[in-house]
Design a protein around this motif. Structure first.
Motif, short mmCIF file in Angstrom:
data_model
loop_
_atom_site.label_atom_id
_atom_site.label_comp_id
_atom_site.label_asym_id
_atom_site.label_seq_id
_atom_site.Cartn_x
_atom_site.Cartn_y
_atom_site.Cartn_z
N ASP A 1 16.61 -6.77 4.45
CA ASP A 1 15.21 -6.43 4.22
C ASP A 1 14.90 -6.54 2.73
OD1 ASP A 1 12.73 -5.25 3.96
OD2 ASP A 1 13.11 -3.79 5.55
N LEU A 2 14.17 -7.59 2.38
CA LEU A 2 13.83 -7.80 0.99
C LEU A 2 13.01 -6.64 0.45
CD1 LEU A 2 14.42 -9.95 -1.07
CD2 LEU A 2 12.34 -11.13 -0.42
N GLY A 3 12.24 -6.00 1.34
CA GLY A 3 11.45 -4.86 0.92
C GLY A 3 12.33 -3.73 0.43
N PRO B 1 6.91 -9.53 5.76
CA PRO B 1 5.57 -8.93 5.94
C PRO B 1 5.34 -7.77 4.97
CG PRO B 1 6.81 -8.96 8.01
CD PRO B 1 7.75 -9.34 6.94
N SER B 2 6.40 -7.05 4.66
CA SER B 2 6.19 -5.86 3.84
C SER B 2 5.81 -6.23 2.41
CB SER B 2 7.44 -5.01 3.83
OG SER B 2 8.55 -5.78 3.42
N LEU B 3 6.19 -7.44 1.99
CA LEU B 3 5.89 -7.83 0.61
C LEU B 3 4.64 -8.70 0.53
CD1 LEU B 3 9.52 -8.58 -0.51
CD2 LEU B 3 8.08 -6.65 -1.18
N SER B 4 4.13 -9.13 1.67
CA SER B 4 3.03 -10.09 1.61
C SER B 4 1.74 -9.52 2.18
CB SER B 4 3.42 -11.36 2.38
OG SER B 4 3.77 -11.00 3.68
N HIS B 5 1.72 -8.19 2.42
CA HIS B 5 0.55 -7.67 3.14
C HIS B 5 -0.72 -7.74 2.31
CE1 HIS B 5 1.72 -3.91 1.00
NE2 HIS B 5 0.41 -3.78 0.94
N VAL B 6 -0.56 -7.76 1.02
CA VAL B 6 -1.76 -7.82 0.20
C VAL B 6 -2.52 -9.12 0.47
CG1 VAL B 6 -2.65 -7.72 -2.14
CG2 VAL B 6 -0.58 -6.47 -1.55
N ARG B 7 -1.74 -10.18 0.59
CA ARG B 7 -2.38 -11.46 0.85
C ARG B 7 -2.95 -11.53 2.26
NH1 ARG B 7 2.44 -14.70 -0.13
NH2 ARG B 7 3.24 -12.75 -0.99
N GLN C 1 -0.18 -7.07 9.54
CA GLN C 1 -0.39 -8.50 9.36
C GLN C 1 -1.03 -9.15 10.58
OE1 GLN C 1 3.22 -10.39 7.98
NE2 GLN C 1 2.56 -12.34 8.83
N VAL C 2 -0.66 -8.71 11.79
CA VAL C 2 -1.06 -9.48 12.96
C VAL C 2 -2.15 -8.84 13.81
CG1 VAL C 2 1.22 -10.53 13.14
CG2 VAL C 2 0.67 -8.52 14.52
N SER C 3 -2.40 -7.54 13.68
CA SER C 3 -3.26 -6.96 14.71
C SER C 3 -4.67 -6.65 14.21
CB SER C 3 -2.59 -5.70 15.28
OG SER C 3 -2.30 -4.81 14.26
N ASP C 4 -5.58 -6.51 15.17
CA ASP C 4 -6.97 -6.16 14.87
C ASP C 4 -7.16 -4.66 14.97
OD1 ASP C 4 -8.18 -8.96 14.78
OD2 ASP C 4 -7.18 -8.95 16.73
N THR C 5 -6.59 -4.10 16.06
CA THR C 5 -6.71 -2.65 16.24
C THR C 5 -5.32 -2.09 16.48
OG1 THR C 5 -7.15 -3.08 18.57
CG2 THR C 5 -9.06 -2.66 17.18
N VAL C 6 -5.21 -0.77 16.34
CA VAL C 6 -3.88 -0.18 16.44
C VAL C 6 -3.96 1.23 17.03
CG1 VAL C 6 -3.98 0.69 14.06
CG2 VAL C 6 -1.76 0.31 15.13
N GLY D 1 9.25 -1.79 0.25
CA GLY D 1 8.68 -2.92 -0.49
C GLY D 1 7.39 -2.59 -1.19
N GLN D 2 7.03 -1.30 -1.26
CA GLN D 2 5.72 -0.98 -1.85
C GLN D 2 5.79 -0.70 -3.34
OE1 GLN D 2 3.09 1.47 0.67
NE2 GLN D 2 4.90 1.76 1.92
N ARG D 3 6.97 -0.26 -3.79
CA ARG D 3 7.03 0.14 -5.20
C ARG D 3 6.74 -1.03 -6.11
NH1 ARG D 3 12.23 4.00 -5.62
NH2 ARG D 3 11.80 5.25 -3.78
N ASN D 4 7.31 -2.16 -5.79
CA ASN D 4 7.11 -3.31 -6.67
C ASN D 4 5.76 -3.93 -6.51
OD1 ASN D 4 9.57 -4.10 -8.31
ND2 ASN D 4 10.40 -3.39 -6.36
N THR D 5 5.32 -4.09 -5.25
CA THR D 5 4.03 -4.73 -5.06
C THR D 5 2.91 -3.86 -5.62
OG1 THR D 5 4.23 -3.89 -2.83
CG2 THR D 5 4.46 -6.27 -3.13
N ASP D 6 3.12 -2.52 -5.56
CA ASP D 6 2.09 -1.65 -6.09
C ASP D 6 1.97 -1.79 -7.60
OD1 ASP D 6 1.64 -0.79 -3.61
OD2 ASP D 6 2.60 1.18 -3.83
N SER D 7 3.11 -2.02 -8.23
CA SER D 7 3.09 -2.03 -9.68
C SER D 7 2.54 -3.34 -10.24
CB SER D 7 4.49 -1.77 -10.22
OG SER D 7 5.33 -2.82 -9.79
N HIS D 8 2.37 -4.32 -9.37
CA HIS D 8 1.85 -5.59 -9.90
C HIS D 8 0.36 -5.63 -9.90
CE1 HIS D 8 5.57 -7.56 -10.60
NE2 HIS D 8 5.99 -7.26 -9.40
#
Lengths: 314, 554, 302
Positions: B229-231, B274-280, B507-512, B547-554
């Motif tokens: 898990d890269l995250g 998915p955990s690192l690309s959710h912003v996109r 990433q994939v769903s409309d509702t949850v 995977g949020q610590r790094n993506t958050d800091s960018h």
């Protein structure tokens, strides 16, 4: 006692009753009087009163269901009928023949456990792949060997060729050596195979890797982690082992001409001595059921995983 | 639990000599055709107090590398060449006997699967004490005291009780804490953590990783973290080593590798995780939703009870779950193990009768279906399973597997059937050459495509995907998700997406719907739930996504 | 009797052992695969098939292999040691031992086939019914099987032999009946295991009817290990029938039957070792081969 224990005992009783019924159907539901006629054989020397007594003990003149309940009642009160051949109560015959077979079976069982554990330990400790393969293939040979043939071969080698053990009038212990070996070898084989397979299986468990990562040596792991985990499941075949010991005793006693339960079984088949055979069948089914019951009730003592589920004392 | 110190703020001390230094490591396994090399020329360093993550997909050689370091390769494995220096000493050529002296004391292991990593018939206390006994640390009484101390240090309540308990009496997270206690008992210089949390729920994963961090900074131990898990690697490591096919693709400080990956493969991994690309993907244009109350699935107050232990006690697996799914959209059911998500899915597909509640699929009341009607209903809704190794009959060819549903309903002529099977396999991106093969000859991703083809061959309205991508490697997962997206656009399918992975769900769903212990604790449009979680539990789940610590800091 | 069947029986109390001893995953058999299989075959397995082939040929065409009669002895040739004329020597009636072994193959093999046939057909049917029906039918069948298992196999077969009368066919039937329980347990557990698999649920989920799923998925996937077990039982049946023959409950004396051969040779142990030793070795070789073949079925590879 917990519900589990009571339920398990009830189940055992039910199995035993059904085994009794099967043996009754197989052996006694035959044209019953035809068997009883044999008692009239003058060679047995039974007087008319004795014969009438025996007939009454079998309820021979009653319809089959009555005979069945009669036999059940007799068995429950310890009356197993009369031997046609010997003309004595079956209970006495069995009691008389039990001790030598018990000796033979106990020693045979001990030796087979020793053999099996030795083979399994050698295979687990052997550092070389080919050696382990060789040791692991020994039980396949043992298992494919006819018991009676092994007995004969042993007599041939040790008594006739090497003349180590006299054929005629051996001492009480000398007389037991070859029969015990004959009985033990084929029974050790499946035990050894199951143990080896369990050891190989347990060795692949992640907790073994964790133990090695603690710095434990291969021997330490085998002794402290693998042995008990591999040995526990073999307890569950206790009942089957008993059946095999008894069958082995029949053959071994036949080969070596020994007296015992096995010899008695063979004679009862030869003479169509139904009452004796039925008593032996019921007796061994009872032993099988009792052994399995004991194993099942004791298993939680050794395996903590079963304690909670079965509500036994933790 | 408090959040651990952010390890990235401590720069690795380059001046200190490395605890572990691997150079040009090569490992082979003996197979039926001789030795096959699975690790090629791997070199890396771990300095004191540092976390180095070994990241890769299945078959990348990451676990083999870790096993080679601790000298616990499988029996058919062989360390062919290379140097493994622990505190300066080359241990690559050491015998098992020599290695026994350092394993547990200088170098220790946190294993992957806590459920099978403890001996089931020994007490927790005995298993922690064992490492102290092997290395002869003190008298029996001292060891007993140390065991209690260790158990409480790793955050287990009532350590005296735990020491007397057996593994099966503890939860997975608690067992992993016990294993951590064993690993840190002798304050080793290096801990190898081999996928330490991949068998655990996401919230437990976070707590366990926090604990490892905390102990690492307290003891100054170095950690070699093996993970797929890269995250997780992004959150926890100072240094990342990316492996593929047994070769290092690239390595470097975490921030650098994430911000400007040099190898093509790392870029791919980053894009697919998915955990690192959710912003996109959050800004992704959603499928053309059909507006106006056309509901494919309506679930009202679903309750599902199971009897356990022979009619004695009743377990409520699902308790009052309600949601609706619009046609052509994706609804996700999210939860951890035991949340009731799979039970819900199985009730909707009609595999079990709900205890109470109403389920409408395409306007049909599922709960009242029986016999032939239930069988006919299968054409409307299909299920795709998590494990494509178990969901395909090993004795059937791919053609037979995909053809079978067609045989169950109004049989078509043979040629039409064959044409339909070929068309659907083409649609899921499989070449016609797989038709005659058996499942075992296919990769996991290919098998999952076959499972999807089998589900689609009846032209269903609704597809239930029960953790359908969870068992797959991240790059394969991304391909399957792309395929599902394309199929939805093209065929107007409705998806019910069951998952434990919030990043994928986002990433994939409309509702949850978020389930917790059988209850629905949150629900609605996916972005609403993620940005404004309605319950503390949902917030905890979202916080635990790695995977949020790094993506958050960018 | 022997310990061989203990493995079979022990499996029945311990489901995971089955898992290990008969890992399934069968390959489809095509011509190329067969070729591959033969190429990669292990020498032990090749030998096992060779032994079985020879024994089957002995059983079918004994006259191809020997010109001696199995039942009529030659005068003044009693108890001759192995020689160029009589490869394995002669017995007390001057009969050629090799001829008796070769002609005995038919009796032993057909007896074993009858025994395995009875166990396989009756036991597997019971097991499949129990595993498919579940509920009360399952419970009733399996309790009956428990009862059958509770009587030691040799005693059960002796009781049946008494009921049916002595003779090789009756002995074979008796041996077959005692293996019904094992077959029933194994096939039931296989059916239950396969039924619980995802692919069976998926087959129901794609609209399969019960009978279709049973025929297309459950049976083919359950029967692999049953067939491997049947091969194992074949070896066991040969051993057990020879045991009954040795005890005198099988074929009547002039008939050449392996167990009986050994029993007859017993009286000449000091003078003619070959009379007991050689037939025993033949039995061991055949049983070992059957076991090896069973193993290869179970693993699905050569």
């Amino acid at each position: 006692m917990s519900r589990y224990v009571i339920g398990r005992i009830g189940q055992a009783a039910l199995v035993l009753w059904a085994a009794f019924t099967i043996s009754f159907v197989l052996l006694q539901a035959l044209p019953g009087d035809a068997i009883l006629i044999k008692f009239l054989n003058p060679e047995l020397g039974l007087g008319p009163e004795q014969i009438a007594e025996i007939r009454a003990s079998y309820a021979a003149d009653s319809p089959l269901p009555v005979q069945y309940f009669h036999t059940v009642a007799n068995f429950l009160t310890g009356h197993f009928g009369y031997s046609i051949h010997a003309g004595v109560p079956v209970g006495e015959l069995i009691l008389a023949n039990l001790p030598p077979t018990l000796w033979l079976a106990t020693l045979g069982l001990l030796l087979s456990v020793v053999l099996a554990v030795t083979l399994a330990a050698l295979s687990a400790l052997s550092p070389l792949g080919w050696l382990r393969y060789f040791i692991q293939s020994i039980p396949s040979f043992f298992i494919s060997t006819p018991v009676f043939w092994l007995g004969i071969l042993l007599i041939q080698v040790f008594s006739f060729q090497l003349k180590l053990i006299p054929v005629i009038n051996p001492g009480p212990w000398e007389a037991l050596i070859l029969p015990v070996l004959t009985l033990a070898v084929p029974i050790s084989a499946p035990l050894a195979q199951i143990l080896m397979r369990n050891i190989d299986h347990v060795l692949t468990e992640p907790f073994v890797a964790v133990a090695r990562a603690k710095g434990a040596s291969h021997r330490w792991v085998l002794w402290k982690h693998v042995a008990k985990n591999a040995f526990l499941p073999t307890l569950t075949i206790g009942g089957i082992l008993f059946g095999e010991l008894l069958a082995g005793a029949v053959v071994t006693e036949a080969v070596f001409g020994l007296n015992g339960l096995g010899g008695l079984t063979q004679r009862s088949v030869n003479d169509q001595d139904i009452a004796v055979l039925q008593a032996i069948v019921v007796f061994s089914a009872a032993a099988f059921v009792l052994i399995n019951l004991t194993v099942d009730l004791l298993y939680p003592v050794f395996d903590p995983r079963l304690r909670v589920r079965q509500g036994a004392v933790a | 639990m408090t959040i651990a110190v952010n390890i990235r703020s401590e720069p690795a001390d380059v001046s200190k000599p490395p605890v572990l230094e691997i150079s040009n490591l090569a490992v082979s396994y003996r197979g039926s055709d001789g030795f096959q090399r699975v690790v090629h020329d791997v070199s890396l360093q771990v300095r004191p107090g540092e976390v180095v993550a070994l990241v890769g997909e299945s078959g990348s050689g990451k676990t083999t590398t870790a096993q080679a370091v601790i000298g616990l390769l499988a029996e058919n494995g062989k360390l062919e060449s290379g140097v493994v220096r622990l505190n300066g000493a080359d241990i690559a050529g050491w015998s098992q006997k020599q290695l026994d002296t350092i394993r547990g004391s200088k170098i220790s292991l946190i294993p992957q699967d806590p459920t099978s990593s403890l001996n089931p018939i020994k007490t927790i206390g005995a298993q922690v004490a064992e490492v102290l006994q092997i290395h002869r640390h003190g008298s029996r009484r001292e060891i007993d005291a140390r065991v209690i101390q260790l158990l409480s240090r790793v955050g287990l309540s009532e350590p005296e009780l735990r020491a007397r308990q057996y593994p099966h009496e503890l939860s997975g997270g608690m067992r992993q804490r016990v294993l951590i206690a064993i690993a840190i008992a002798l304050r080793p210089a290096l801990i190898i953590a081999d996928e330490p949390t991949s068998a655990l729920d996401v919230t437990v994963q976070k707590r366990i990783l926090d604990l490892i961090d905390e102990l690492r900074s307290e003891y100054g131990t170095a950690v070699l973290l093996v993970t797929h898990d890269l995250g997780v690697a992004a959150d926890r490591a100072n240094h990342i080593v990316v492996l593929k096919g047994g070769r290092i693709q690239e390595q470097g400080p975490t921030a650098e590798v994430l911000a400007s990956p040099r190898s093509e493969y790392t870029r791919q991994l980053l894009a697919d995780a998915p955990s690192l690309s959710h912003v996109r993907t959050a800004s992704r244009v959603r499928s053309q939703r059909v507006r106006g109350g056309d509901d494919a699935i309506v679930v009202e107050n679903l309750v599902q009870d199971f009897t356990v232990g022979g009619r004695r006690s009743v377990l409520r697996a699902v308790d009052g779950v309600s949601f609706t799914v619009q046609r052509g959209t994706t609804h996700a059911i999210v939860g951890e193990s035991g949340s009731g998500k799979t039970t819900t899915a199985r009730s909707i597909v009609g595999f079990q009768k709900p205890t109470a509640g109403r389920i409408l699929v395409d306007g049909i009341d599922v709960t009242s279906l029986r016999g032939e009607n239930l069988r006919r209903f299968r054409k409307t809704i299909q299920l795709v399973y998590q494990n494509p190794f178990a969901s395909l009959d090993p004795r059937q060819t791919i053609f037979q597997i995909v053809e079978e549903p067609l045989l169950n309903f109004d049989p078509l002529p043979r040629e039409d059937r064959a044409r339909k099977v070929r068309a659907i396999l083409d649609r899921v991106g499989l070449p016609p050459s797989v038709l005659a093969r058996l499942p075992h000859a296919l990769s996991g991703g290919q098998r999952q495509r076959v499972a999807i083809a089998r589900a689609l061959v009846l032209d269903p309205q609704v597809l239930v995907l029960d953790e359908a991508v969870s068992a797959l490697d991240v790059t394969v997962q991304a391909q399957i998700l792309a395929l599902l997206d394309e199929l939805q656009q093209g065929l107007g399918l409705t998806y019910l997406f069951i998952s434990h992975d919030l990043a994928v769900v986002r990433q994939v769903s409309d509702t949850v719907s978020v389930l917790h212990n059988g209850r629905q604790v949150d629900g609605g449009p996916v972005e609403d739930v993620f940005l404004r979680p309605g319950s503390a539990y949902t917030r905890e789940l979202i916080d635990a996504i790695p995977g949020q610590r790094n993506t958050d800091s960018h | 009797m022997t310990g061989l069947n203990m493995i079979g029986r022990s499996l029945l109390r311990d489901a995971d052992i089955i898992e290990n001893s008969f890992p399934r995953e069968r390959r489809a058999v095509s011509a190329t695969r067969w070729l591959k299989r033969i190429k990669s075959a292990k020498p032990g397995l090749v030998l096992a098939w060779f032994v079985m082939a020879v024994v089957v040929l002995w059983a079918l065409f004994p006259q191809w292999f020997t010109s001696y009669s199995p039942t009529v002895g030659v005068a003044r040739q009693q108890l001759r040691a192995p020689s160029a004329e009589h490869w394995l020597g002669t017995d007390a009636l001057g009969r050629d031992l090799l001829a008796r072994i070769i002609y005995g193959a038919g009796n032993s093999l057909s007896g074993a086939l009858v025994a395995v046939g009875v166990g396989l057909v009756v036991g597997t049917t019971l097991g499949i019914v129990a595993g498919s029906a579940r509920g009360r039918i399952d419970g009733a069948i399996m309790r009956a099987v428990d009862v059958l298992l509770s009587i030691p196999q040799l005693l059960l077969s002796l009781s049946i032999v008494i009921l049916l009368g002595f003779g090789i066919v009756n002995a074979a039937i008796a041996v077959g009946i005692t293996s019904i329980a094992s077959f029933a347990r194994l096939s039931r557990s296989e059916v239950v295991r396969v039924r619980a698999s995802d692919y069976v649920e998926a087959a129901f989920g794609s609209g399969g009817t019960f009978s279709r799923v049973l025929l297309r998925h459950i049976l083919p996937n359950s029967l692999t290990s049953v067939i491997a077990f049947a091969a194992l039982q074949l070896g066991w049946a040969i051993l057990t029938i020879s045991t009954l023959g040795f005890l005198g409950y099988g074929a009547p004396p002039p008939t050449p039957e392996w167990g009986l051969l050994i029993a007859e040779g017993r009286n000449y142990l000091a003078r003619a070792w070959w009379l007991t030793t050689v037939p025993g070795i033949v039995v061991i070789l055949v049983v070992l081969s059957a076991n090896r073949i069973s193993q290869s079925f179970g693993k699905g590879r050569g």
